[in-house]
Design a protein around this motif. Structure first.
Motif, short mmCIF file in Angstrom:
data_model
loop_
_atom_site.label_atom_id
_atom_site.label_comp_id
_atom_site.label_asym_id
_atom_site.label_seq_id
_atom_site.Cartn_x
_atom_site.Cartn_y
_atom_site.Cartn_z
N UNK A 100 10.37 4.67 9.41
CA UNK A 100 10.87 4.24 8.09
C UNK A 100 9.81 3.40 7.38
N UNK A 101 9.17 2.50 8.14
CA UNK A 101 8.18 1.61 7.52
C UNK A 101 7.00 2.38 6.93
N UNK A 102 6.49 3.39 7.67
CA UNK A 102 5.30 4.08 7.14
C UNK A 102 5.61 4.99 5.95
N UNK A 103 6.91 5.22 5.69
CA UNK A 103 7.24 5.97 4.47
C UNK A 103 7.10 5.05 3.24
N UNK A 104 6.97 3.75 3.51
CA UNK A 104 6.71 2.78 2.43
C UNK A 104 5.19 2.74 2.19
N UNK A 105 4.79 2.84 0.93
CA UNK A 105 3.36 2.99 0.66
C UNK A 105 2.55 1.77 1.11
N UNK A 106 3.15 0.58 1.09
CA UNK A 106 2.39 -0.60 1.52
C UNK A 106 2.04 -0.48 3.02
N UNK A 107 3.05 -0.16 3.83
CA UNK A 107 2.80 -0.01 5.28
C UNK A 107 1.88 1.19 5.54
N UNK A 108 2.08 2.28 4.79
CA UNK A 108 1.23 3.46 4.97
C UNK A 108 -0.24 3.07 4.72
N UNK A 109 -0.46 2.34 3.62
CA UNK A 109 -1.83 1.92 3.28
C UNK A 109 -2.42 1.00 4.33
N UNK A 110 -1.61 0.07 4.80
CA UNK A 110 -2.08 -0.85 5.86
C UNK A 110 -2.44 -0.06 7.12
N UNK A 111 -1.62 0.95 7.45
CA UNK A 111 -1.91 1.76 8.64
C UNK A 111 -3.17 2.61 8.44
N UNK A 112 -3.42 3.06 7.21
CA UNK A 112 -4.68 3.80 6.95
C UNK A 112 -5.88 2.90 7.27
N UNK A 113 -5.79 1.64 6.84
CA UNK A 113 -6.90 0.71 7.10
C UNK A 113 -6.99 0.44 8.61
N UNK A 114 -5.84 0.20 9.21
CA UNK A 114 -5.82 -0.11 10.65
C UNK A 114 -6.44 1.03 11.46
N UNK A 115 -6.13 2.28 11.07
CA UNK A 115 -6.60 3.45 11.83
C UNK A 115 -7.98 3.92 11.39
N UNK A 116 -8.61 3.20 10.47
CA UNK A 116 -9.97 3.54 10.05
C UNK A 116 -10.04 4.67 9.03
N UNK A 117 -8.90 5.04 8.43
CA UNK A 117 -8.90 6.11 7.43
C UNK A 117 -9.14 5.57 6.02
N UNK A 118 -9.19 4.26 5.88
CA UNK A 118 -9.62 3.61 4.63
C UNK A 118 -10.37 2.35 5.07
N UNK A 119 -11.27 1.88 4.20
CA UNK A 119 -12.08 0.70 4.57
C UNK A 119 -11.47 -0.60 4.06
N UNK A 120 -10.52 -0.49 3.12
CA UNK A 120 -9.90 -1.70 2.58
C UNK A 120 -8.72 -1.34 1.71
N UNK A 121 -7.95 -2.35 1.32
CA UNK A 121 -6.72 -2.11 0.54
C UNK A 121 -6.61 -3.14 -0.57
N UNK A 122 -6.11 -2.69 -1.72
CA UNK A 122 -5.84 -3.61 -2.84
C UNK A 122 -4.43 -3.34 -3.35
N UNK A 123 -3.62 -4.38 -3.46
CA UNK A 123 -2.29 -4.21 -4.04
C UNK A 123 -1.84 -5.53 -4.65
#
Ligand code: ACO
Length: 332
Positions: A100-123
């Motif tokens: 449920x949490x990763x369907x939320x864009x904030x958690x999805x974005x944080x997980x992208x950064x955590x898993x190395x699929x993005x280098x940073x996040x801005x919100x």
């Protein structure tokens, strides 16, 4: 060149992938288009692609080349849910919670950064500071050797005699409401790192501020700052760091020389550490509103860069924060 132009210049030298969880928000869409056009970073918009494209067309924003990911249908969502569950199960998160949490864009974005699929996040154009900070603290965690996430404000002051050619770094103005001496020491050391790595200040000179200079007043609040100075010196013996001192002793050479003679920092500080969040938050707003400084916020101490916006931000503010995040990612 002001600090933000220097940062934008640096961001463009090594493009980083910056995920924007508020991908369907108008200012964010405009900012992503600008970042792509000016080649400052590689933005990733999260949200429903059709809705984003419709809005972009209405705004006249060109999203050519920008990745758009829908967390609700993403093929990576199950993987992120699994990873999130593994990270947070000890805190009571179930597999269902994680999905449920990763369907939320904030958690999805944080997980992208955590898993190395993005280098940073801005919100933060829509969400509150806490909405972004809490998952970042819980999932991305701190850099090795650091326990306290905090913030620095880069204050670009009209008076070029101050700090580093008018640039002062203030900490903490956003995160830790009432720091212990240990936390205050870590805030001082991480702010020095921000001054060096993000602002290019070769010699950070860090003043831990108080209403007392070198024991001129006796109070438990003063003792806390004195203890923080001792701890910070032990943590970072190579950093020029002194206190406790009043703001005028930190900034004005003659006052520094008379109130704190022999101090390597007094009168020439370029990094100011406030004793708590009320002082820091009020201090930066005074400098901005009365002193006419431009200010740029940055979170420090996270294992990967995530930065918060003010909900009143402009598209240009988002562009600047993306550039700041990209430069932080370059240093990681
Ligand atoms: N550094 C590192 N980790 C932290 C920190 C920190 N400063 N603060 C909390 N954590 C961790 C905790 O250890 C915990 O980890 P765990 O779940 O793995 O055990 C997790 O983060 C959550 O901690 P909580 O204490 O439950 O979080 P809390 O609900 O207190 O929220 C927050 C933390 C959001 C940072 C809170 O301190 C806060 O609201 N700060 C002020 C934010 C604010 O409103 N700022 C002013 C406005 S912004 C502006 O003016 C620009």
């Amino acid at each position: 060149m002001g600090i933000i132009d220097k940062i934008r210049f640096k961001a463009a030298l090594n493009l980083k992938r910056i995920v924007l969880p508020e991908g369907d928000e108008a200012r964010t869409i405009q900012a992503a288009a600008t970042v792509m056009r000016e080649k400052l970073a590689l933005p990733i918009l999260l949200g429903e692609p059709e809705a984003i494209h419709t809005k972009a067309t209405a705004l006249g924003a060109d999203l050519e080349g920008i990745a758009i990911i829908n967390p609700l249908t993403s093929e990576y969502a199950p993987h992120y849910a699994q990873e999130l569950y593994a990270l947070r199960k000890a805190k009571g998160v179930t597999p269902e919670d994680a999905a449920r949490l990763v369907s939320d864009s904030m958690y999805y974005g944080i997980m992208m950064v955590k898993c190395g699929d993005a280098d940073g996040l801005v919100s933060g154009a829509v969400h509150t500071t806490g909405d972004m900070l809490r998952p970042a603290l819980q999932i991305i965690k701190t850099k090795p050797g650091i326990r306290t996430v905090s913030s620095s404000f880069l204050m670009d002051c009209p008076n070029k005699a101050l700090g580093e050619d008018g640039l002062l770094v203030y900490a903490d103005c956003v995160v830790v409401p009432c720091p212990t001496a240990e936390e205050l020491a870590e805030i001082a050391v991480t702010a020095a790192e921000t001054a060096r790595n993000l602002c290019g200040i070769r010699e950070p000179r860090v003043a831990l501020l108080s209403f007392s200079t070198k024991g001129s007043a006796k109070h438990e609040l003063v003792e806390k700052v004195q203890k923080a100075v001792e701890i910070a010196r032990a943590l970072a013996p190579d950093v020029l760091l002194d206190g406790e001192m009043q703001l005028d002793a930190a900034l004005v050479p003659e006052i520094g020389a008379s109130k704190a003679p022999g101090s390597p920092v007094a009168g020439r500080a370029n990094v100011l550490i406030f004793p708590d969040l009320q002082a820091g938050n009020i201090g930066y707003k005074l400098t901005q509103r009365i002193g006419g400084a431009e200010c740029f916020a940055v979170l420090q101490g996270l294992a990967a860069p995530c930065n918060d916006l003010s909900r009143g931000c402009s598209a240009e503010d988002i562009v600047n924060t993306i550039a700041i995040t990209a430069v932080q990612a370059q240093a990681d």
